[in-house]
Design an enzyme around this catalytic site. Structure first.
Site, PDB file in Angstrom:
ATOM      1  N   LEU A   1       0.844  -1.190   0.000  1.00 40.02           N
ATOM      2  CA  LEU A   1       0.000   0.000   0.000  1.00 40.02           C
ATOM      3  C   LEU A   1       0.881   1.241   0.000  1.00 40.02           C
ATOM      4  CD1 LEU A   1      -2.657  -1.207   2.606  1.00 40.02           C
ATOM      5  CD2 LEU A   1      -2.903  -1.088   0.119  1.00 40.02           C
ATOM      6  N   GLU A   2       0.758   2.053  -1.022  1.00 40.65           N
ATOM      7  CA  GLU A   2       1.632   3.210  -1.200  1.00 40.65           C
ATOM      8  C   GLU A   2       0.913   4.529  -0.967  1.00 40.65           C
ATOM      9  OE1 GLU A   2       3.719   2.856  -4.922  1.00 40.65           O
ATOM     10  OE2 GLU A   2       4.161   0.731  -4.592  1.00 40.65           O
ATOM     11  N   ASN A   3      -0.296   4.446  -0.418  1.00 44.05           N
ATOM     12  CA  ASN A   3      -1.065   5.671  -0.181  1.00 44.05           C
ATOM     13  C   ASN A   3      -1.527   5.772   1.267  1.00 44.05           C
ATOM     14  OD1 ASN A   3      -1.237   6.683  -3.043  1.00 44.05           O
ATOM     15  ND2 ASN A   3      -2.177   4.678  -3.323  1.00 44.05           N
TER      16      ASN A   3
END
Length: 349
Positions: free
Chosen positions: A175-177
């Site tokens: 997850l990059e957000n």
């Protein structure tokens, strides 16, 4: 790094150190300081005992590769075509549903499978050959949010259901957000309660692992008793702080070793730390390094040799290994990562 530098590493150091060239894909703003690192001793190089619970299918030193369930110009593969050097294949990606926290998975017709059963058969064949096949959640555009008890339960229920349906060995968190450590930890513990041999990997961005107080780092520490590996993305970040407080430029052996040191001295077991890099210059916007540089970093961390200017105060022979984005880009690059880094990882002490 000399022992006197490691001993002097304090929370204030990471608070005041300058971050340079952070990618727009990463969160901006201040992040909490790291606690002081444990001073090194003059004793012979040692490593911490391995976690009590680890998936038996994953070897001591492992090579991880992401398999693309889409066509973006890299070589289109079926799972059975992925190079045999990969010990963990992360199927990318699970997708969000209309239910908060829940995920689903659908095969993209572009990858060439005639049926879901054919895909499941490839998973079983890879597993029979000793490879763990896991489902990755997130990616650059991933919109999965686990930020309360209900969404944590939805995440655990859906991931466990997909593991049962497809035969996945586990889950990868990419997850990059943003990530909430309290509820992601809760969700992953629930998955582990149902699948005691679950393989759990993570692929945070560099900024997410600059301090044990960051949410990704806290999640990793929260599941340390069953976490398989954190394969941080050592790319698309610009220059970042190393564990000695100095700033290192991406694309160098020092960037790999000095940033890995933060995790290794910040609470993770060496067996839970891997080096994540692009498989080719086309696989990422910046930060690609040749296989020889990855191998030098692995040698530096595990053997104390082939280091750059950054010299760890001790060695970590139990280091898990290396990861690449992606098996498809690797195939487009002649499988250089699988062939060169793969062989080197499997030859680590």
């Amino acid at each position: 790094m000399p022992a006197r530098l490691l001993a002097g590493l304090t929370a204030a150091l990471l608070t005041t150190a300058v971050l340079v060239g952070t990618s727009t894909a990463q969160a901006a703003g201040p992040h909490p300081p790291a606690p002081s690192a444990t001073p090194a001793t003059d004793a012979a190089p040692t490593t911490t005992a391995a976690p009590a619970t680890t998936a038996a299918a994953v070897p001591r030193h492992a090579v991880t590769g992401y398999w693309q369930n889409f066509d973006n110009g890299a070589t289109v593969q079926k799972l059975k075509e992925v190079d045999g050097a990969y010990d963990i294949i992360a199927v990318s990606f699970a997708e969000a549903t209309g239910q908060p926290g829940a995920v689903t998975f659908r095969l993209d017709p572009a990858v060439g499978y005639g049926s879901t059963d054919e895909f499941k058969a490839d998973i079983k064949a890879k597993q029979a050959a000793g490879t763990s096949v896991i489902l990755s959640v997130g990616g650059e555009r991933g919109a999965v949010s686990v930020n309360d008890a209900a969404s944590a339960q939805n995440f655990a229920d859906s991931v466990s259901g997909l593991m049962d349906e497809y035969g996945f060995n586990g889950v990868d968190i990419d997850l990059e957000n943003g990530l909430n450590s309290t509820y992601m930890t809760q969700a992953l513990k629930s998955v582990h309660d149902r699948h005691g041999d679950v393989v759990v990997t993570m692929a945070p961005q560099t900024i997410d692992m600059q301090s044990p107080q960051n949410e990704y780092f806290k999640t990793a520490l929260g599941i340390k008793d069953f976490l398989t590996a954190v394969n941080m993305q050592y790319y698309n970040s610009g220059s970042m702080n190393g564990c000695d407080g100095k700033v290192y430029a991406q694309g160098t052996v020092d960037f790999l070793t000095a940033l890995a040191c933060i995790q290794l001295e910040g609470g993770l077991d060496p067996s839970q730390v891997g080096i994540g890099v692009p498989a080719s210059a086309r696989a990422a916007g910046a930060g690609y390094v040749a296989p020889s540089v990855v191998n030098a970093a692995l040698d530096c961390l595990t053997r104390g040799s082939n280091c750059g200017s950054f010299q760890p105060s001790r060695t970590y022979p139990g280091l898990r290994g290396a990861m690449t984005w992606s098996t498809n880009w690797d195939a487009a690059n002649g499988n250089a990562f699988a062939t060169q880094v793969g062989a080197h990882v499997h030859d680590l002490p």
